[in-house]
Write a protein that holds these residues in place. Sequence first.
Motif, mmCIF file in Angstrom:
data_model
loop_
_atom_site.group_PDB
_atom_site.id
_atom_site.type_symbol
_atom_site.label_atom_id
_atom_site.label_comp_id
_atom_site.label_asym_id
_atom_site.label_seq_id
_atom_site.Cartn_x
_atom_site.Cartn_y
_atom_site.Cartn_z
ATOM 1 N N GLY A 70 39.744 46.226 35.631
ATOM 2 C CA GLY A 70 39.625 45.309 36.761
ATOM 3 C C GLY A 70 39.978 43.875 36.426
ATOM 4 N N GLY A 71 39.414 42.949 37.230
ATOM 5 C CA GLY A 71 39.605 41.526 37.000
ATOM 6 C C GLY A 71 41.029 41.067 37.241
ATOM 7 N N VAL A 72 41.352 39.903 36.705
ATOM 8 C CA VAL A 72 42.662 39.302 36.902
ATOM 9 C C VAL A 72 43.661 39.842 35.895
ATOM 10 C CG1 VAL A 72 43.827 37.085 37.262
ATOM 11 C CG2 VAL A 72 41.391 37.258 37.610
ATOM 12 N N ALA A 73 43.182 40.697 34.973
ATOM 13 C CA ALA A 73 44.111 41.282 34.009
ATOM 14 C C ALA A 73 45.236 42.007 34.730
ATOM 15 C CB ALA A 73 43.367 42.249 33.086
ATOM 16 N N ILE A 120 34.976 35.377 45.647
ATOM 17 C CA ILE A 120 36.150 35.764 44.860
ATOM 18 C C ILE A 120 35.727 36.499 43.599
ATOM 19 C CG2 ILE A 120 37.942 34.772 43.369
ATOM 20 C CD1 ILE A 120 38.444 32.732 45.638
ATOM 21 N N ASP A 121 34.667 36.029 42.954
ATOM 22 C CA ASP A 121 34.156 36.740 41.781
ATOM 23 C C ASP A 121 33.736 38.161 42.140
ATOM 24 O OD1 ASP A 121 34.615 34.772 39.987
ATOM 25 O OD2 ASP A 121 32.537 34.188 39.681
ATOM 26 N N GLN A 122 33.138 38.324 43.315
ATOM 27 C CA GLN A 122 32.747 39.662 43.761
ATOM 28 C C GLN A 122 33.974 40.558 43.952
ATOM 29 O OE1 GLN A 122 29.502 41.137 44.781
ATOM 30 N NE2 GLN A 122 28.913 39.580 43.285
ATOM 31 N N LEU A 123 35.012 40.013 44.566
ATOM 32 C CA LEU A 123 36.228 40.798 44.784
ATOM 33 C C LEU A 123 36.896 41.172 43.468
ATOM 34 C CD1 LEU A 123 37.720 38.851 47.829
ATOM 35 C CD2 LEU A 123 36.911 41.217 47.846
ATOM 36 N N ILE A 170 39.625 50.834 44.599
ATOM 37 C CA ILE A 170 40.473 51.293 43.510
ATOM 38 C C ILE A 170 41.951 51.260 43.873
ATOM 39 C CG2 ILE A 170 40.479 53.752 44.114
ATOM 40 C CD1 ILE A 170 39.900 54.276 41.115
ATOM 41 N N THR A 171 42.287 50.506 44.902
ATOM 42 C CA THR A 171 43.686 50.360 45.276
ATOM 43 C C THR A 171 44.084 48.894 45.219
ATOM 44 O OG1 THR A 171 45.327 50.696 47.017
ATOM 45 C CG2 THR A 171 43.076 50.237 47.727
ATOM 46 N N VAL A 172 45.313 48.653 44.756
ATOM 47 C CA VAL A 172 45.821 47.282 44.731
ATOM 48 C C VAL A 172 46.562 46.936 46.012
ATOM 49 C CG1 VAL A 172 46.024 47.183 42.233
ATOM 50 C CG2 VAL A 172 47.941 48.019 43.583
ATOM 51 N N ILE A 173 46.683 47.889 46.913
ATOM 52 C CA ILE A 173 47.321 47.592 48.197
ATOM 53 C C ILE A 173 46.447 46.580 48.930
ATOM 54 C CG2 ILE A 173 48.172 48.555 50.361
ATOM 55 C CD1 ILE A 173 48.346 51.262 48.959
ATOM 56 N N PRO A 174 46.969 45.411 49.281
ATOM 57 C CA PRO A 174 46.122 44.367 49.877
ATOM 58 C C PRO A 174 45.468 44.827 51.176
ATOM 59 C CG PRO A 174 48.231 43.462 49.184
ATOM 60 C CD PRO A 174 48.359 44.953 49.076
ATOM 61 N N LEU A 175 44.209 44.459 51.332
ATOM 62 C CA LEU A 175 43.510 44.745 52.577
ATOM 63 C C LEU A 175 44.061 43.851 53.685
ATOM 64 C CD1 LEU A 175 39.823 44.891 51.302
ATOM 65 C CD2 LEU A 175 41.376 46.795 51.694
ATOM 66 N N PRO A 176 44.216 44.372 54.886
ATOM 67 C CA PRO A 176 44.710 43.542 55.988
ATOM 68 C C PRO A 176 43.803 42.334 56.218
ATOM 69 C CG PRO A 176 44.728 45.854 56.605
ATOM 70 C CD PRO A 176 44.002 45.770 55.292
ATOM 71 N N LEU A 177 44.417 41.208 56.432
ATOM 72 C CA LEU A 177 43.722 39.962 56.761
ATOM 73 C C LEU A 177 42.868 39.418 55.621
ATOM 74 C CD1 LEU A 177 42.572 40.758 60.425
ATOM 75 C CD2 LEU A 177 44.710 39.727 59.647
ATOM 76 N N PRO A 208 46.144 39.358 45.950
ATOM 77 C CA PRO A 208 45.944 38.461 47.096
ATOM 78 C C PRO A 208 44.959 37.339 46.806
ATOM 79 C CG PRO A 208 44.938 40.612 47.508
ATOM 80 C CD PRO A 208 45.785 40.749 46.282
ATOM 81 N N VAL A 209 43.975 37.588 45.944
ATOM 82 C CA VAL A 209 43.008 36.539 45.605
ATOM 83 C C VAL A 209 43.701 35.375 44.904
ATOM 84 C CG1 VAL A 209 41.099 35.986 44.053
ATOM 85 C CG2 VAL A 209 40.940 37.979 45.543
ATOM 86 N N VAL A 210 44.462 35.672 43.853
ATOM 87 C CA VAL A 210 45.123 34.613 43.085
ATOM 88 C C VAL A 210 46.165 33.896 43.934
ATOM 89 C CG1 VAL A 210 46.605 34.152 41.099
ATOM 90 C CG2 VAL A 210 44.694 35.742 40.878
ATOM 91 N N ASN A 211 46.934 34.647 44.689
ATOM 92 C CA ASN A 211 47.954 34.019 45.535
ATOM 93 C C ASN A 211 47.331 33.084 46.564
ATOM 94 O OD1 ASN A 211 49.963 35.387 44.178
ATOM 95 N ND2 ASN A 211 50.101 37.047 45.671
ATOM 96 N N THR A 212 46.199 33.482 47.127
ATOM 97 C CA THR A 212 45.546 32.643 48.133
ATOM 98 C C THR A 212 44.976 31.376 47.512
ATOM 99 O OG1 THR A 212 44.962 34.647 49.365
ATOM 100 C CG2 THR A 212 43.833 32.620 49.978
ATOM 101 N N ILE A 213 44.390 31.487 46.332
ATOM 102 C CA ILE A 213 43.879 30.290 45.647
ATOM 103 C C ILE A 213 45.008 29.298 45.415
ATOM 104 C CG2 ILE A 213 42.928 29.434 43.473
ATOM 105 C CD1 ILE A 213 41.245 31.945 43.315
ATOM 106 N N ASN A 214 46.144 29.780 44.965
ATOM 107 C CA ASN A 214 47.283 28.890 44.739
ATOM 108 C C ASN A 214 47.745 28.237 46.040
ATOM 109 O OD1 ASN A 214 47.762 29.044 41.903
ATOM 110 N ND2 ASN A 214 48.559 31.112 42.164
ATOM 111 N N GLN A 215 47.738 28.994 47.127
ATOM 112 C CA GLN A 215 48.160 28.434 48.410
ATOM 113 C C GLN A 215 47.208 27.343 48.882
ATOM 114 O OE1 GLN A 215 48.640 31.692 51.203
ATOM 115 N NE2 GLN A 215 49.921 32.850 49.775
ATOM 116 N N VAL A 216 45.907 27.586 48.758
ATOM 117 C CA VAL A 216 44.931 26.599 49.231
ATOM 118 C C VAL A 216 44.934 25.359 48.341
ATOM 119 C CG1 VAL A 216 42.477 26.188 49.645
ATOM 120 C CG2 VAL A 216 43.501 28.360 50.319
#
Length: 501
Positions: free
Chosen positions: A188-191, A302-305, A275-282, A314-322
């Motif tokens: 898991g994690g950002v690895a 974010i830590d929970q996700l 257990i899927t890397v397919i991004p959840l909608p929204l 999607p977590v990392v990409n969104t942080i960069n966008q914000v």
Amino acid sequence: MMKKNNDSVPRLDLAPQLKRPLYIWNPLDYLRLLYWVFFFPQALPWYVENYGGGEGFARQTTWQSKLEFLCQHPNHLKLLFQGLILTICVPYLFYILLLRTNSIIDWFPVAGGVVGAVVFSMVFDLPGDVAKRVAEAVVLAVVLGVALDMALYIALNFPEGVVRVAAGSAVLGVALGVAGSVEFGVVGGVALYFSGGMAESVAKTVNIIINASVKFSVIFAIIFGVTSGVMSGVAFGVVFPVAYGLAILRPESWLIGIPLYLISIHNSSLLLPRITVIPLPLLTNQIKFWLRKDWQVALENIDQLLRYSLQSTPVVNTINQVLAELPQEQIVDRVAQLAENPYDWKLLMSVSHEVATGFWHLYKQRPEAATAAFEKVRSLSYGKEMFLLAQTITQFRAVTSPDAIAEVQIPNFPPEPRLRPATWEALKGLCRVVEDTQLIVKATSKSARAFPLAIAIGQLKEILDNADALPQAERGLILDIAQTWEEALESIATNFGDVYY
């Protein structure tokens, strides 16, 4: 029910809701463990951490210490035993199910899968990470047994050549893909994001298989003839990576849970795709809303996700966008909050900003690189403070002897309020050690040296004793400096027979 704060930002709690250890004699706990293995593998490290004594078992270096650890943490031993029971029993339950549908050929492949998984468990479980090994053993027992049986079925019922190769490749690809998805789930994690994750794994596999298919074409050509051999090689090179890629992405997990998450993410749901890397909608929109509304609560979510799902991309990409949208005067402060206590420090390395790079280098104990990174953001609010902090740590870390400590030039501290007050307090203590060391070096008698020596060593011990108060990013560097200086000053007491305690 989802917890909310006063700003209406939901607080996610995606951890398993188990309030007790697993019981060996409770059949429902075996179903729970089986669900964890195939659909929620992140729960296994959580269980080991909360009920099995954490990672202490993996750190034991001798069999005697391992046995002592298991005696002190019986839930750890029970988990190993329960994993072994599942490894043996689940494939045979599949065998009985397939037998009733006339889909199974022989029980020997199932037995082979069980034996292989048990041997793997006995050889590799005890020395390593029990959560990872239990998951691997159970998955291997199931997928290996079923895959071997399907391979036998294909060999006996499919015509030779392309069709048989394609069918066998599909079975092998699905089996390895499912096993790989569980492996990613436990890690898991950002690895996943930083290494390219499953996407890179699939891409590498495709590349390997395409190259291998050329070699297999030659082998198949010898066995089946030129035309059939080339076609079989192409079938293997196409079908296997497609089957592997689809299986490792676990689209069934995404499809089962997705109707519930078209609006928001819910806590404590068995159907949340873990257990899927397919991004959840929204999901991206939700994270953006959280970060804009309440940065601190958003980071907790974010830590929970990251801890309990594979939605790192999607977590990392969104942080960069914000971060790109934030006013410049807020950047350093917000990234500092991100670096407070992240679930996975690779998150900092994945954020595309020099401030995040600076904190990452501090955590990795590379103060020179951190200084260079923070120098680029000196014009930002708190940017100069972080540059001076990294520069001071670099200067202090470079000295290792009493004479060198005495020659350190005490830097000017930034004005208050400061972003890292605890770190500056520790650095102030190190500056006092420098002043005391100057007195020690200049002293001409034992009595003149004893008092400042005792004060300096006492100051260093105080810094070491209060390590938990330091921010995690620079904690390792401060402790390294304090320990090095303490050893240097203690050598004075040893050489001259001074008493400092």
